[in-house]
Design a protein around this motif. Structure first.
Motif, PDB file in Angstrom:
ATOM      1  N   HIS A  45       0.828  -1.214   0.000  1.00  0.00           N
ATOM      2  CA  HIS A  45       0.000   0.000   0.000  1.00  0.00           C
ATOM      3  C   HIS A  45       0.858   1.257   0.000  1.00  0.00           C
ATOM      4  O   HIS A  45       0.444   2.306  -0.472  1.00  0.00           O
ATOM      5  CB  HIS A  45      -0.980  -0.003   1.173  1.00  0.00           C
ATOM      6  N   ALA A  96       1.687   1.940  -3.512  1.00  0.00           N
ATOM      7  CA  ALA A  96       0.547   2.575  -4.180  1.00  0.00           C
ATOM      8  C   ALA A  96       0.519   4.060  -3.860  1.00  0.00           C
ATOM      9  O   ALA A  96       0.333   4.898  -4.744  1.00  0.00           O
ATOM     10  CB  ALA A  96      -0.759   1.901  -3.745  1.00  0.00           C
ATOM     11  N   ALA A  97       0.728   4.373  -2.574  1.00  0.00           N
ATOM     12  CA  ALA A  97       0.703   5.779  -2.164  1.00  0.00           C
ATOM     13  C   ALA A  97       1.852   6.554  -2.810  1.00  0.00           C
ATOM     14  O   ALA A  97       1.732   7.740  -3.098  1.00  0.00           O
ATOM     15  CB  ALA A  97       0.772   5.890  -0.642  1.00  0.00           C
ATOM     16  N   GLU A 143     -12.071   4.351  -0.708  1.00  0.00           N
ATOM     17  CA  GLU A 143     -11.210   4.036   0.433  1.00  0.00           C
ATOM     18  C   GLU A 143      -9.757   3.958  -0.002  1.00  0.00           C
ATOM     19  O   GLU A 143      -8.856   4.417   0.693  1.00  0.00           O
ATOM     20  CB  GLU A 143     -11.641   2.713   1.073  1.00  0.00           C
ATOM     21  N   SER A 144      -9.529   3.341  -1.158  1.00  0.00           N
ATOM     22  CA  SER A 144      -8.162   3.233  -1.653  1.00  0.00           C
ATOM     23  C   SER A 144      -7.558   4.613  -1.877  1.00  0.00           C
ATOM     24  O   SER A 144      -6.456   4.916  -1.413  1.00  0.00           O
ATOM     25  CB  SER A 144      -8.145   2.468  -2.983  1.00  0.00           C
ATOM     26  N   ALA A 151      -7.010   6.509   1.324  1.00  0.00           N
ATOM     27  CA  ALA A 151      -5.903   5.944   2.096  1.00  0.00           C
ATOM     28  C   ALA A 151      -4.585   6.432   1.509  1.00  0.00           C
ATOM     29  O   ALA A 151      -3.665   6.814   2.225  1.00  0.00           O
ATOM     30  CB  ALA A 151      -5.969   4.417   2.089  1.00  0.00           C
ATOM     31  N   GLN A 152      -4.517   6.439   0.175  1.00  0.00           N
ATOM     32  CA  GLN A 152      -3.293   6.949  -0.471  1.00  0.00           C
ATOM     33  C   GLN A 152      -3.093   8.421  -0.169  1.00  0.00           C
ATOM     34  O   GLN A 152      -1.980   8.852   0.132  1.00  0.00           O
ATOM     35  CB  GLN A 152      -3.381   6.760  -1.995  1.00  0.00           C
ATOM     36  N   THR A 208      -1.801   8.836   3.325  1.00  0.00           N
ATOM     37  CA  THR A 208      -0.377   8.496   3.432  1.00  0.00           C
ATOM     38  C   THR A 208       0.477   9.643   2.890  1.00  0.00           C
ATOM     39  O   THR A 208       1.559   9.904   3.392  1.00  0.00           O
ATOM     40  CB  THR A 208      -0.088   7.208   2.639  1.00  0.00           C
ATOM     41  N   ILE A 210      -7.247   6.857  -9.570  1.00  0.00           N
ATOM     42  CA  ILE A 210      -6.089   6.942  -8.669  1.00  0.00           C
ATOM     43  C   ILE A 210      -5.024   7.874  -9.234  1.00  0.00           C
ATOM     44  O   ILE A 210      -4.305   8.524  -8.508  1.00  0.00           O
ATOM     45  CB  ILE A 210      -5.544   5.517  -8.399  1.00  0.00           C
TER      46      ILE A 210
END
Lengths: 490, 247, 358
Positions: B73, B76-77, B101-102, B105-106, B109, B162
């Motif tokens: 994760h 990803a961030a 949420e993804s 969350a990124q 971070t 994203i």
């Protein structure tokens, strides 16, 4: 009292954030259980003679009974003499208005995020419709300390009282239904509750009335060594509707505390009761020390034609849970529903499920149970679907899914199906699975950390149940699932 | 942007990548081609940080940071997006919820504020439209009941929302008909063809490269890059087959 | 309750039982025309054994590779009574025996008898048993299968009256395979108790059809325990209840802590033919490992009224239509019998039951 104990625990475990104890002066009944205890409680409440007699009858019956067969549960022997059966905040006396409430208790509920004051609303959710109001009955150890929105409910004809008040103010109504759904001799804990129940909630929704707001009770065990035995009775008269929520928390303590509640629901013709629970009693620590024994009898009588009762529960707390919210579907065309998410972690044990007893014609029931086991816990669904010989055209659908998050836990499914009428259509499905590494990696590769990924997948697994909850509770429940499982994977 | 040096990786003790070196600069699109079993998907999973793919030697740096030290994760961030060859089904979790949420969350971070539900939906709808994915699909559980092509398009919608710096797209062209291939190709160009971004296309066939024109083409065989060239190399591979080119 | 010391219905595993029926069967005397066991042997080579009231009738039997000897019994309310002289099929490594057929004839009263099947690694055997007559026939069986050993069993319960109780314990070695199919199509009460312990990669199939009519009660209480990883099990049971009968199916899959990748499947279905009949089902899962595939499906209902009407409208009498649909309902269970000769005989018994019951 006992704050040291709680603080010590708070220091070592941050996961149960409701584990604080409140330091207030309390009146206790003498420790132990005897006829005198029963008389003490009844006298404290200023109960009429018939109520005392009813309690004593239950107590005498209880003395002749044996503790139940524990099914899959591993329950150490309970010393019923080593507990307090009644604890009452001293400052209470009679509260004329909410302003008279002991500030310590008020602070407790504030810490728990429960709106005791009428102008306050339950934490609102982003994107929600105009904020909804929720009337609250707050039960602190053995007594109800505050019931909100009384006037407005009274204007609609809805009676929302602590059961102690209801016994004094509406004796005929209470007497008519108390013990009718869960008889005194129903089971060991129901009998004990009938003898020593301390407080709880009474709701009556008159004919044709749709209760103007959600009703809720927050139960809080605070005192040490104290059992909580609340009694809830909800009667929905013809065509009435009510949605009722129940939440529970307790401080962290080393010893186990007993919670043995009885909930009785009655739905008359065309009435509907929606009963939602978010149970978050202290579950004990990761080694299984402390925690609440949650031995609860919940049953609904769908007496009227086309009546409906829907149980939704999110069970994350308690060291041991033993609970089967059930529906007796007596009225023709009546409907029973049971939606359950039970999470067990560490050393928790949960044995929960439902009984759907189909007696009336064209009765229908739906059971959706989602069990999530982690750590070294055990999680059992135990259920019964029974179709009586005269119950024509019964329909039942049951779905039991188990999700295992560790290789040290257990997931069990024990459904009983008993059918005595050929026109019944009964379907039961069950699955057992774990979170796949593919799912975890996929979610993590999109930016979620492991715990967020687990929480997301678990919430997806439990979605069918969570969507049955009123919105305020659904958000709380989702967070709770995540918190309960912290540190359980990986 | 991405610098892989002498990368060795194995699965269950079996070596798959055996000294792979590769540099991708901002603004570039690289294609990795190669026969089945060459280690193409392994490269994608190693970059994504999939558990079970063990790096035994070598290094990967992303924007100067050690990628191998990061959790999936965190990668990803940091801006790495892995498009899956076989996108995973997650029952009960809607696409919208999953992505929001993804994304948040990124953002958390990275120290950015979360997007509100309304803001998010606006972005999600725009991306779904651009990729011809029915709006209804956004509400459905992640990849559950999606056709192969829908899953791949859904991966591109996710990429659009994203908005990563660097995308590794593993066999994104498989299971797509010619129309879908064009839509997905346009999507990649629109989202990723920018001066500050880069793409690593992992593919067996040349056809996707008709739509997303690579700057550099590498041939991967037996865990190593055996040839590197311009777009013309892909055509050569298509004509001659891997046997000739990789030999 | 009775001098027989039978289990009580207060015990969880016996909640749907009728212990009184066992007592009644034990007290039965049989006066009808004598049964000729020869009528029940199928056209198969190999051993033909007649067990008359719990003893091998040596004159009427061809033991082939079966021997007689002492057999231990499991600790079980009924099964423990069967310890003592019994039949034994023991095969050495790689051996394959001709089928073994056993016809158990009861002529009233109670009789107890045990059997043992021990197959060494890679051995293969087939055993077909038939229960006829009346009275209480109580049997114990212990099965031990070595590595990759294979056993096919088929058991017909067609006593004209009384009670048949079976207690079976099986231990399956690595990669061993046990397939057992029951047909209950007589008029006696039935209780099938079994525990199958499956080893690494073992395959267990345990199921059947219980057809009940009159006042009959038939039930099974079966557990398959995956003790080691990679095992596979199927429990497919069909219960049909007519008249005032009760058919009960309790089947459990257990997966031990380290028995990862176990695949346990259960399918329990009940069909009620009369409004006075009862079907009880208990599909139970007890899982202690996380990487398993365990699922069950259970249904109870009656015959599809639309299908019945459709068939009738094409000229098929109602009873025949019911029989055809019921036969289709139980077909899944009987299809599991591998041997054509055995399967046809079982299907014929099921058909005879259907013709009589409908």
């Amino acid at each position: 009292m006992a704050t040291k104990n709680a603080e010590a625990h708070a220091a070592v475990s941050k996961k149960y954030e409701w584990g604080f104890a409140t330091d207030i002066e309390q009146d206790f009944a003498p420790k132990g259980l005897s006829e005198d205890t029963v008389r003490y409680i009844s006298a404290k409440k200023g109960e009429p003679e018939w109520m005392l007699d009813w309690r004593l009858k239950a107590f005498r019956l209880w003395q002749t009974m044996e503790a139940p067969d524990w099914s899959k549960l591993n329950v150490p022997p309970i010393d019923y003499q080593d507990a307090y059966y009644y604890a009452e905040p001293k400052a209470k006396a009679t509260i004329k208005s909410l302003d008279d409430l002991d500030p310590e208790i008020r602070r407790t509920y504030e810490k728990l995020g429960i709106p005791i004051e009428e102008q306050k609303l339950l934490a609102n959710v982003e994107g929600a419709e105009p904020p909804r109001r929720v009337a609250v009955d707050a039960v602190f150890d053995s007594v109800s300390v505050a019931t909100t929105f009384r006037k407005e409910l009274e204007a609609a004809g809805v009676i929302f009282r602590s059961i102690s008040e209801a016994i004094r103010e509406y004796p005929d109504l209470v007497r008519k239904w108390l013990g009718k759904v869960v008889p005194q001799r129903d089971n060991y804990f129901a009998t004990l509750n009938s003898a020593v129940f301390s407080d709880g909630t009474f709701v009556y929704v008159p004919e044709g009335v749709r209760c103007p707001m959600e009703l809720s009770t927050y139960f809080r065990i605070n005192a040490e060594n104290t059992g909580q035995f609340e009694r809830t009775l909800i009667v929905a008269d013809k065509g009435a509707y009510v949605s009722y929520l129940e939440g529970c928390t307790a401080p962290m303590r080393d010893e186990n505390q007993l919670h043995a509640a009885v909930v009785e629901l009655v739905a008359l013709d065309d009435a509907e009761i929606k009963y939602s629970t978010v149970q978050n009693w202290y579950p004990g620590d990761e080694n299984g020390v402390g925690g609440i024994y949650n031995f609860v009898t919940k049953r609904a009588l769908c007496q009227g034609r086309n009546s409906k009762v829907s149980w939704t529960q999110v069970e994350t707390g308690s060291a041991i849970t033993w609970k089967y919210p059930s529906c007796v579907l007596a009225g023709d065309g009546s409907v029973g529903e049971f939606y359950s998410v039970a999470v067990t972690n560490n050393r928790q044990q949960a044995d929960t499920g439902t009984k759907m007893i189909h007696l009336g014609k064209n009765t229908r029931s739906t059971i959706v149970s989602k069990g999530i086991s982690a750590g070294r816990s055990d999680n059992t669904y135990r259920g019964l679907v029974r179709v009586g010989p005269t119950a024509e055209n019964v329909r039942n659908f049951t779905q039991c899914d188990s999700l295992l998050l560790s290789d040290q836990c257990g997931a069990h499914t024990v459904p009983y199906i008993e059918v005595r009428n050929p026109s019944a259509q009964i379907e039961h499905e069950a699955t057992t699975s774990k979170i796949s590494e593919d799912q975890l990696f996929y979610a993590m590769s999109r930016g979620l950390d492991q715990e967020a990924a687990v929480a997301l997948i678990v919430n997806g697994f439990a979605r069918e149940v969570l969507k049955q909850l009123p919105m305020e509770f659904a958000v709380e429940a989702q967070k709770l699932l995540g918190i309960s499982l912290e540190g359980s994977v990986g | 942007m991405l610098k892989i040096e002498n990368l060795h990786a194995e699965i269950d003790g079996k070596p798959i990548l055996k000294g792979l070196t590769l540099t991708v600069n901002a603004g570039e699109v690289h294609a990795i081609m190669g026969p089945n079993g060459a280690g193409k998907s392994t490269l994608g999973y190693v970059l994504g940080g999939r558990p079970g793919y063990e790096v035994t030697k070598g290094s990967i740096s992303f924007d100067g940071e050690d990628l191998l030290e990061m959790e999936p994760h965190e990668r990803a961030a940091a801006g790495v997006f892995l498009g899956f060859q076989y996108p995973v089904e997650i029952p009960g979790v809607s696409n919208v919820q999953f992505l929001r949420e993804s994304l948040n969350a990124q953002r958390a971070t990275r120290g950015e504020a979360p997007l509100s539900g309304a803001e998010f939906l606006k972005v999600a709808r725009a991306q779904a439209d651009a990729l011809g994915l029915d709006q209804e699909m956004l509400k459905r559980p992640v990849n559950v009941g999606f056709s192969g092509g829908e899953k791949k398009r859904n991966e591109m919608v996710q990429m659009g929302i994203i908005d990563p710096k660097f995308a590794i797209l593993d066999e994104t062209d498989s299971g797509l008909d010619i129309d879908a291939l064009r839509i997905v190709g346009d999507g990649i160009n629109r989202i990723m063809r920018k001066a500050d971004k880069a793409v690593l296309l992992i593919t067996h066939y040349q056809r996707l490269l008709d739509y997303v024109r690579p700057d550099v083409v590498h041939v991967l065989a037996d865990g190593r890059i055996v040839r590197t060239g311009g777009p013309e190399l892909a055509h050569e591979l298509e004509r001659e087959g891997y046997g000739q080119v990789a030999a | 309750m009775s001098v027989l010391e039978l289990p009580s219905v207060r015990e969880e595993g016996w909640r749907w039982s009728d212990p009184e029926a066992i007592a009644a069967a034990a007290a039965m005397s049989w006066s009808d025309a004598p049964v000729d066991p020869a009528d029940y042997f199928l056209d198969l080579p190999g051993a033909r054994i007649v067990v008359r009231d719990g003893e091998v009738d040596q004159a009427a039997s061809d033991l082939h590779r079966v021997t007689l000897g002492h057999v231990e019994a499991a600790e079980h309310a009924l099964g423990r009574r069967t310890a003592g002289p019994g039949w034994v099929l023991e095969l050495a490594e790689d051996a394959a025996a001709h089928p073994v057929q056993i016809v158990h004839v009861s002529t009233g009263g109670s009789n107890h008898f045990a059997g043992a099947i021990r197959l060494a690694d890679d051995a293969a055997a087939q055993v077909v048993e038939t229960y006829v007559g009346a009275g209480w026939a109580n049997r114990g069986l212990s099965v031990t299968l070595g590595k990759a050993a294979r056993l096919m069993r088929a058991v017909r319960l067609i006593q004209a009256g009384g009670f048949t109780s079976l207690r079976e314990d099986a231990t399956l070695g690595q990669g061993a395979s046990l397939v057992t199919s029951f047909l209950g199509a007589g008029a006696a009460g039935t209780r099938i108790d079994a525990t199958i312990v499956a080893g690494e990669g073992a395959f267990a199939e345990y199921g059947g059809a219980l057809l009940s009519a009159g006042e009959q009660r038939q039930e099974c209480a079966v557990a398959v325990r995956h003790a080691e990883p990679n095992g596979q099990s199927h429990q497919l049971w069909r219960a049909v209840a007519a008249d005032r009968s009760t058919a009960s199916l309790a089947a459990r899959v257990e997966v031990a802590r380290h028995a990862q990748k176990a695949d346990g499947e259960q399918s329990l279905r009940g069909l009620l033919l009369k409004r006075t009949a009862t079907v009880n089902l208990k599909p139970e899962l007890e899982i202690f490992a996380d990487d398993v595939k365990c699922a069950h499906g259970a249904t109870v209902g009656e015959l599809d009224a639309r299908a019945l009407f459709y068939m009738q409208s094409r000229g098929i009498p109602r009873a025949r239509a019911q029989a055809l649909l019921t036969r289709a309902f139980v077909a899944d269970a009987l299809d599991r019998i591998g041997s054509v000769v055995v399967r046809e005989a079982f299907v014929a018994d099921a058909d005879a039951w259907l013709a009589a019951a409908l």
